[in-house]
Design a protein around this motif. Structure first.
Motif, PDB file in Angstrom:
ATOM      1  N   ALA A  26     -85.145 -15.903  78.134  1.00 32.89           N
ATOM      2  CA  ALA A  26     -83.918 -14.672  78.607  1.00 32.89           C
ATOM      3  C   ALA A  26     -83.385 -14.328  77.969  1.00 32.89           C
ATOM      4  CB  ALA A  26     -82.743 -15.363  79.460  1.00 32.89           C
ATOM      5  N   LEU A  27     -83.104 -14.434  76.429  1.00 34.90           N
ATOM      6  CA  LEU A  27     -82.851 -13.400  75.659  1.00 34.90           C
ATOM      7  C   LEU A  27     -84.106 -12.834  75.565  1.00 34.90           C
ATOM      8  CD1 LEU A  27     -80.173 -13.373  73.589  1.00 34.90           C
ATOM      9  CD2 LEU A  27     -80.909 -15.675  71.805  1.00 34.90           C
ATOM     10  N   PHE A  28     -84.893 -13.028  75.464  1.00 31.19           N
ATOM     11  CA  PHE A  28     -85.825 -11.950  75.017  1.00 31.19           C
ATOM     12  C   PHE A  28     -85.404 -11.109  76.039  1.00 31.19           C
ATOM     13  CE2 PHE A  28     -89.548 -13.295  71.939  1.00 31.19           C
ATOM     14  CZ  PHE A  28     -88.417 -14.524  71.712  1.00 31.19           C
ATOM     15  N   GLY A  29     -85.868 -11.402  77.308  1.00 31.30           N
ATOM     16  CA  GLY A  29     -85.505 -10.616  78.027  1.00 31.30           C
ATOM     17  C   GLY A  29     -84.618  -9.317  77.918  1.00 31.30           C
ATOM     18  N   ALA A  30     -82.956 -10.077  77.006  1.00 31.06           N
ATOM     19  CA  ALA A  30     -82.455  -9.026  77.396  1.00 31.06           C
ATOM     20  C   ALA A  30     -82.388  -8.137  76.412  1.00 31.06           C
ATOM     21  CB  ALA A  30     -81.337  -9.534  77.346  1.00 31.06           C
ATOM     22  N   VAL A  31     -82.956  -8.362  75.411  1.00 30.51           N
ATOM     23  CA  VAL A  31     -83.415  -7.538  73.689  1.00 30.51           C
ATOM     24  C   VAL A  31     -84.947  -6.700  74.477  1.00 30.51           C
ATOM     25  CG1 VAL A  31     -84.415  -7.207  71.418  1.00 30.51           C
ATOM     26  CG2 VAL A  31     -82.843  -9.147  72.239  1.00 30.51           C
ATOM     27  N   ILE A  32     -85.652  -6.663  75.438  1.00 32.31           N
ATOM     28  CA  ILE A  32     -86.609  -6.178  75.571  1.00 32.31           C
ATOM     29  C   ILE A  32     -86.347  -4.683  76.537  1.00 32.31           C
ATOM     30  CG2 ILE A  32     -88.862  -5.697  77.069  1.00 32.31           C
ATOM     31  CD1 ILE A  32     -89.536  -8.847  75.660  1.00 32.31           C
ATOM     32  N   ARG A  33     -85.319  -4.987  77.653  1.00 29.90           N
ATOM     33  CA  ARG A  33     -84.966  -4.089  78.226  1.00 29.90           C
ATOM     34  C   ARG A  33     -83.469  -3.165  77.344  1.00 29.90           C
ATOM     35  NH1 ARG A  33     -83.406  -8.797  81.151  1.00 29.90           N
ATOM     36  NH2 ARG A  33     -85.226  -9.215  83.637  1.00 29.90           N
ATOM     37  N   TYR A  34     -83.214  -3.998  76.665  1.00 28.03           N
ATOM     38  CA  TYR A  34     -81.829  -3.229  75.907  1.00 28.03           C
ATOM     39  C   TYR A  34     -83.229  -2.212  75.275  1.00 28.03           C
ATOM     40  CZ  TYR A  34     -78.955  -1.504  72.416  1.00 28.03           C
ATOM     41  OH  TYR A  34     -77.630  -0.694  71.270  1.00 28.03           O
ATOM     42  N   LEU A  35     -84.100  -2.446  74.562  1.00 21.01           N
ATOM     43  CA  LEU A  35     -84.666  -1.882  73.771  1.00 21.01           C
ATOM     44  C   LEU A  35     -85.869  -0.350  74.254  1.00 21.01           C
ATOM     45  CD1 LEU A  35     -85.602  -3.967  70.329  1.00 21.01           C
ATOM     46  CD2 LEU A  35     -84.641  -1.540  70.240  1.00 21.01           C
ATOM     47  N   LEU A  36     -86.461  -1.094  75.579  1.00 25.64           N
ATOM     48  CA  LEU A  36     -87.163  -0.039  76.125  1.00 25.64           C
ATOM     49  C   LEU A  36     -87.157   1.560  76.486  1.00 25.64           C
ATOM     50  CD1 LEU A  36     -88.582  -2.283  79.113  1.00 25.64           C
ATOM     51  CD2 LEU A  36     -89.431  -1.201  76.950  1.00 25.64           C
ATOM     52  N   PRO A  37     -85.979   1.539  76.576  1.00 28.37           N
ATOM     53  CA  PRO A  37     -85.567   3.131  76.896  1.00 28.37           C
ATOM     54  C   PRO A  37     -86.312   3.833  74.817  1.00 28.37           C
ATOM     55  CG  PRO A  37     -83.794   2.027  77.366  1.00 28.37           C
ATOM     56  CD  PRO A  37     -84.478   1.065  77.063  1.00 28.37           C
ATOM     57  N   ALA A  38     -85.872   3.503  73.469  1.00 23.05           N
ATOM     58  CA  ALA A  38     -85.681   4.110  72.668  1.00 23.05           C
ATOM     59  C   ALA A  38     -87.605   3.594  72.198  1.00 23.05           C
ATOM     60  CB  ALA A  38     -85.154   2.742  71.535  1.00 23.05           C
TER      61      ALA A  38
ATOM     62  N   LEU B 290     -77.169  -7.979  70.826  1.00 23.40           N
ATOM     63  CA  LEU B 290     -77.607  -6.132  70.948  1.00 23.40           C
ATOM     64  C   LEU B 290     -76.693  -5.268  69.901  1.00 23.40           C
ATOM     65  CD1 LEU B 290     -78.117  -6.578  75.283  1.00 23.40           C
ATOM     66  CD2 LEU B 290     -79.629  -6.337  73.251  1.00 23.40           C
ATOM     67  N   GLN B 291     -75.445  -5.625  70.041  1.00 24.60           N
ATOM     68  CA  GLN B 291     -74.850  -5.161  68.410  1.00 24.60           C
ATOM     69  C   GLN B 291     -75.900  -5.042  67.366  1.00 24.60           C
ATOM     70  OE1 GLN B 291     -71.688  -7.292  66.201  1.00 24.60           O
ATOM     71  NE2 GLN B 291     -70.491  -5.132  66.354  1.00 24.60           N
ATOM     72  N   MET B 292     -76.448  -6.195  66.607  1.00 25.28           N
ATOM     73  CA  MET B 292     -77.372  -6.406  65.770  1.00 25.28           C
ATOM     74  C   MET B 292     -78.193  -5.539  65.604  1.00 25.28           C
ATOM     75  SD  MET B 292     -75.740  -7.201  63.039  1.00 25.28           S
ATOM     76  CE  MET B 292     -76.915  -7.100  62.515  1.00 25.28           C
ATOM     77  N   VAL B 293     -79.249  -5.734  66.558  1.00 26.35           N
ATOM     78  CA  VAL B 293     -80.411  -4.502  67.112  1.00 26.35           C
ATOM     79  C   VAL B 293     -79.912  -2.917  67.310  1.00 26.35           C
ATOM     80  CG1 VAL B 293     -81.694  -3.925  69.410  1.00 26.35           C
ATOM     81  CG2 VAL B 293     -81.594  -6.648  68.513  1.00 26.35           C
ATOM     82  N   SER B 294     -78.764  -3.040  67.817  1.00 25.72           N
ATOM     83  CA  SER B 294     -77.910  -1.633  67.919  1.00 25.72           C
ATOM     84  C   SER B 294     -77.843  -1.042  65.731  1.00 25.72           C
ATOM     85  CB  SER B 294     -77.074  -0.827  68.458  1.00 25.72           C
ATOM     86  OG  SER B 294     -76.434   0.028  68.515  1.00 25.72           O
ATOM     87  N   LEU B 295     -77.701  -1.726  65.500  1.00 30.35           N
ATOM     88  CA  LEU B 295     -77.458  -1.551  63.561  1.00 30.35           C
ATOM     89  C   LEU B 295     -78.302  -1.234  63.133  1.00 30.35           C
ATOM     90  CD1 LEU B 295     -74.438  -4.029  62.707  1.00 30.35           C
ATOM     91  CD2 LEU B 295     -74.610  -1.522  63.041  1.00 30.35           C
ATOM     92  N   PHE B 296     -79.228  -2.403  63.638  1.00 27.20           N
ATOM     93  CA  PHE B 296     -80.654  -1.791  62.160  1.00 27.20           C
ATOM     94  C   PHE B 296     -81.844  -0.549  63.431  1.00 27.20           C
ATOM     95  CE2 PHE B 296     -81.033  -6.658  62.199  1.00 27.20           C
ATOM     96  CZ  PHE B 296     -81.122  -6.101  60.561  1.00 27.20           C
ATOM     97  N   LEU B 297     -81.299  -0.234  64.568  1.00 28.80           N
ATOM     98  CA  LEU B 297     -82.222   0.520  65.701  1.00 28.80           C
ATOM     99  C   LEU B 297     -81.434   1.962  64.645  1.00 28.80           C
ATOM    100  CD1 LEU B 297     -83.954   2.060  67.099  1.00 28.80           C
ATOM    101  CD2 LEU B 297     -82.907   1.487  69.076  1.00 28.80           C
ATOM    102  N   ASN B 298     -79.956   2.327  64.790  1.00 24.56           N
ATOM    103  CA  ASN B 298     -79.248   3.559  64.619  1.00 24.56           C
ATOM    104  C   ASN B 298     -78.784   4.126  62.794  1.00 24.56           C
ATOM    105  OD1 ASN B 298     -79.881   4.359  67.321  1.00 24.56           O
ATOM    106  ND2 ASN B 298     -78.258   2.221  68.002  1.00 24.56           N
ATOM    107  N   GLU B 299     -79.306   3.080  62.146  1.00 27.12           N
ATOM    108  CA  GLU B 299     -78.536   3.308  60.927  1.00 27.12           C
ATOM    109  C   GLU B 299     -79.473   2.692  59.846  1.00 27.12           C
ATOM    110  OE1 GLU B 299     -75.003   1.230  60.495  1.00 27.12           O
ATOM    111  OE2 GLU B 299     -76.106  -0.949  59.258  1.00 27.12           O
TER     112      GLU B 299
END
Length: 504
Positions: free
Chosen positions: A300-312, A443-452
Motif C-alpha cells: 500500500a505504501l509503495f502504491g502511494a509513492v508510485i501514484r505521487y511520482l507518476l506525473p513526474a 511523500l514530503q521526503m520524496v518531494s525534497l529529493f525530486l525538487n531540490e
C-alpha cells in the motif's frame, strides 16, 4: 558438549526458561523427526546466479557426492537462511568480499535442505515470521500489541536465545560431511549456532541490525557488529534479562567491523555519487528505487509513492525502478490499482540476462519511465536490488539490512521495532533520512529529493566521507576475521587483537 541453553556468557538461565527451551526442541523432534544419526552427504555446485560474478559455489546436502573438492585453504562458508531477503543480502556481501580478497565463497543455506529436520524447523519459523510481518501491516492492533513488542523486547531476552540454542541442535546434522576446519560466517545466528554444535572450528557470527538482541547470540563464535551502538549494547548484554545487570560478553568475542557491503558497491562509491549529482544538475529524470522485502509487505505504501511520482514520470522529471522480488502478485496488484501505471512501465520479468544488462547500461546511460522487476529465483530476486543500486539516485526501503548500504536512502515505515534503529544510525551517518512513519511524511521526503539538489548532495557527500573512514568495509573485515581465526589456530598462536580501525 556444553549445554549452551543453561548458561549464556556466564549468565544462568532460570529452570523455568530452560524447561521451555527443552520443550521447544522436543516439539520439533516430534513433528519433524530425529535425524541426528544421519550421515548426510555434501557436495559443491556452481550457483546459477552468483557463480559468474562472485565465484559462489553452493553446498548441497543429502544430494549425493560431487566432483568438486572442498578447498580447505581458500574456501570460506557463508552460512545463512532465507527469512525475508535480509540475511541473503548480507550473505551476498560476504561472498562478494571473499571473492574480492581471493577466497572461494561457499553458500550454505540451512533453509534449502528440504528432507532434513534442520530445514523443516527453519521453514516453520520462517513461515510464522512472514505471516507476522504481513499481519503487522494490515492490523495496527496486532502490530502494537504483538509484533512490535516481540521484535523489540521478546527477541532481546536471553531466554529466547536459550530456546534457539536448543532448536539449533536439531540443525547440526547437515554439517556432517563438511570439513570442520573451513571458516564459516553465519549471517543469521542459527547457522552460527548449528555450526558450533556440529563442531565447526572457526565461526564468525555476523550480526545484522542496530538493536542488540539475544536472538543474535551464538556463544563460541566471534561476534561481528556494524555499529558502535551495537558494540556497547552487546558488550554488556544490555536489557537481555530486563533490568538485571548481566555478566558482560568477553571483549575477545566481540568485534566492530563496519557495514556489510558488496565489494562492487564499495569500490564504485565515488563514481556512482558523481553520476547521481551530474544527472541532477543536467535535469535528467531522478531515479527512485523501490525495493520490497522478502515478506511481501508494504504494498500500500509503495502504491502511494508510485501514484505521487507518476506525473513526474510522464514529465520526465522522475524514473522509477520497482523490484518486487519473487512476489509477482505484488506487482499485479499495483498495476491493477494504479491508473496509467502499465502504460509507462517496461517489465523485466524472470529474465536475468535482461535485468543484468539493464542494470549495467543504466549506470552510464539514460533511463525514463517505470521499470518493474520480478524474478522467481530467490538469488535473482535479492541480487536485482544490489545491481540496480549503482544507477539509482534514491533507495526507498524499510530500515532493515538496506539501511547500511552506501546509497541515498528514504526510509519507509519499519516492520518490527528493532528496525527503527537502522534508520536512526543511517540518519546519524548522514546517508539516509529519518524513518517516515506515515504516507504524508514519506511523500514530503520524496518531494525534497525530486525538487531540490541539497538533500541528494548532502547524502552523497556523507557517503564519500563515510567510505574514507572505512564505514562500509565491514564485509572485508568479517572475511579477514574468519580467515585470521583459522590461521591463528593452525599456528597455535593467540589471535591478534583487531586492528585499530576495527575497534570502536
Amino acid at each position: 558438549m556444553e549445554d549452551k541453553s543453561k548458561v549464556i556468557f556466564s549468565n544462568p538461565i532460570s529452570p523455568k526458561d530452560y524447561r521451555k527451551a527443552m520443550q521447544s526442541k522436543i516439539k520439533y523432534l516430534k513433528k519433524y523427526g530425529d535425524d541426528s544419526r544421519k550421515a548426510y552427504s555434501a557436495k559443491l555446485t556452481e550457483n546459477a546466479t552468483l557463480h559468474k560474478p562472485l565465484g559462489v559455489l553452493d553446498i548441497r546436502v543429502n544430494e549425493g557426492e560431487g566432483e568438486l573438492p572442498f578447498d580447505t585453504e581458500k574456501g570460506i562458508i557463508v552460512g545463512n537462511i532465507r527469512m525475508g531477503f535480509g540475511h541473503y543480502r548480507i550473505s551476498i556481501a560476504m561472498a562478494s568480499a571473499a571473492n574480492a580478497l581471493g577466497y572461494t565463497p561457499y553458500w550454505m543455506d540451512l533453509n534449502s535442505y528440504k528432507d532434513t529436520t534442520c530445514t523443516k524447523v527453519i521453514g516453520r519459523q520462517n513461515d510464522l515470521y512472514s505471516l507476522g510481518s504481513r499481519l503487522s501491516q494490515r492490523s495496527r492492533l496486532f502490530n502494537k500489541l504483538i509484533w512490535e513488542p516481540m521484535n523489540y523486547e521478546g527477541f532481546r531476552q536471553l531466554s529466547y536465545n536459550a530456546a534457539d540454542q536448543k532448536n539449533a541442535e536439531l540443525m547440526a546434522p547437515v554439517f556432517h560431511s563438511i570439513p570442520k576446519e573451513i571458516p564459516l560466517i553465519g549471517t543469521h545466528a542459527w547457522p552460527a549456532q548449528a555450526a558450533l554444535h556440529a563442531g565447526m572450528k572457526h565461526v564468525v557470527n555476523a550480526i545484522p541490525d542496530n538493536w542488540p538482541m539475544a536472538l543474535h547470540l551464538a556463544e563460541g563464535a566471534t561476534h561481528a557488529i556494524q555499529t558502535h551502538q551495537s558494540y556497547m549494547g552487546y558488550r554488556i548484554l544490555n536489557g537481555f534479562r530486563k533490568n538485571m545487570v548481566n555478566h558482560p560478553m568477553p571483549a575477545k568475542d566481540l568485534v566492530y567491523t563496519g557495514h556489510y557491503i558488496d565489494h562492487e558497491l564499495v569500490a564504485n562509491i565515488e563514481h556512482d555519487c558523481d553520476l547521481r549529482l551530474k544527472r541532477k544538475q543536467d535535469g535528467e529524470p531522478m531515479r527512485f528505487l523501490l525495493s520490497i522485502g522478502g515478506a511481501g509487505a508494504q504494498r500500500a505504501l509503495f502504491g502511494a509513492v508510485i501514484r505521487y511520482l507518476l506525473p513526474a514520470v510522464r514529465e520526465k522529471k522522475a524514473a522509477i525502478y520497482v523490484n518486487v522480488g519473487d512476489y509477482k502478485a505484488v506487482w499485479e496488484e499495483l498495476a491493477a490499482g494504479i491508473d496509467g501505471l502499465s502504460a509507462v512501465t517496461t517489465t523485466h520479468f524472470n529474465n536475468w540476462e535482461d535485468t543484468a544488462a539493464f542494470a549495467q547500461d543504466a549506470i552510464e546511460g539514460k533511463v525514463e519511465g517505470v521499470h518493474a522487476f520480478w524474478h522467481e529465483n530467490i538469488f535473482e530476486a535479492v541480487y536485482c536490488t544490489n545491481l540496480l543500486m549503482r544507477s539509482a539516485d534514491v533507495l526507498l526501503t524499510k530500515p532493515s539490512e538496506l539501511a547500511f548500504y552506501p546509497i541515498p536512502k528514504l526510509f519507509l515505515k519499519r516492520i518490527g521495532g528493532h528496525e527503527k534503529w537502522g534508520a536512526i544510525h543511517s540518519a546519524e551517518m548522514g546517508d539516509g533520512t529519518l524513518e517516515c512513519e506515515d504516507i504524508p511524511h514519506t511523500l514530503q521526503m520524496v518531494s525534497l529529493f525530486l525538487n531540490e539538489e541539497a538533500t541528494l548532495r548532502y547524502m552523497c557527500d556523507r557517503i564519500r566521507a563515510n567510505k574514507a573512514a572505512g564505514l562500509y568495509d565491514g564485509a572485508y573485515e568479517v572475511v579477514k576475521l574468519a580467515m585470521a581465526k583459522k590461521k591463528a589456530a593452525s599456528s597455535q598462536a593467540p589471535l591478534s587483537e583487531p586492528t585499530e580501525d576495527t575497534q570502536p
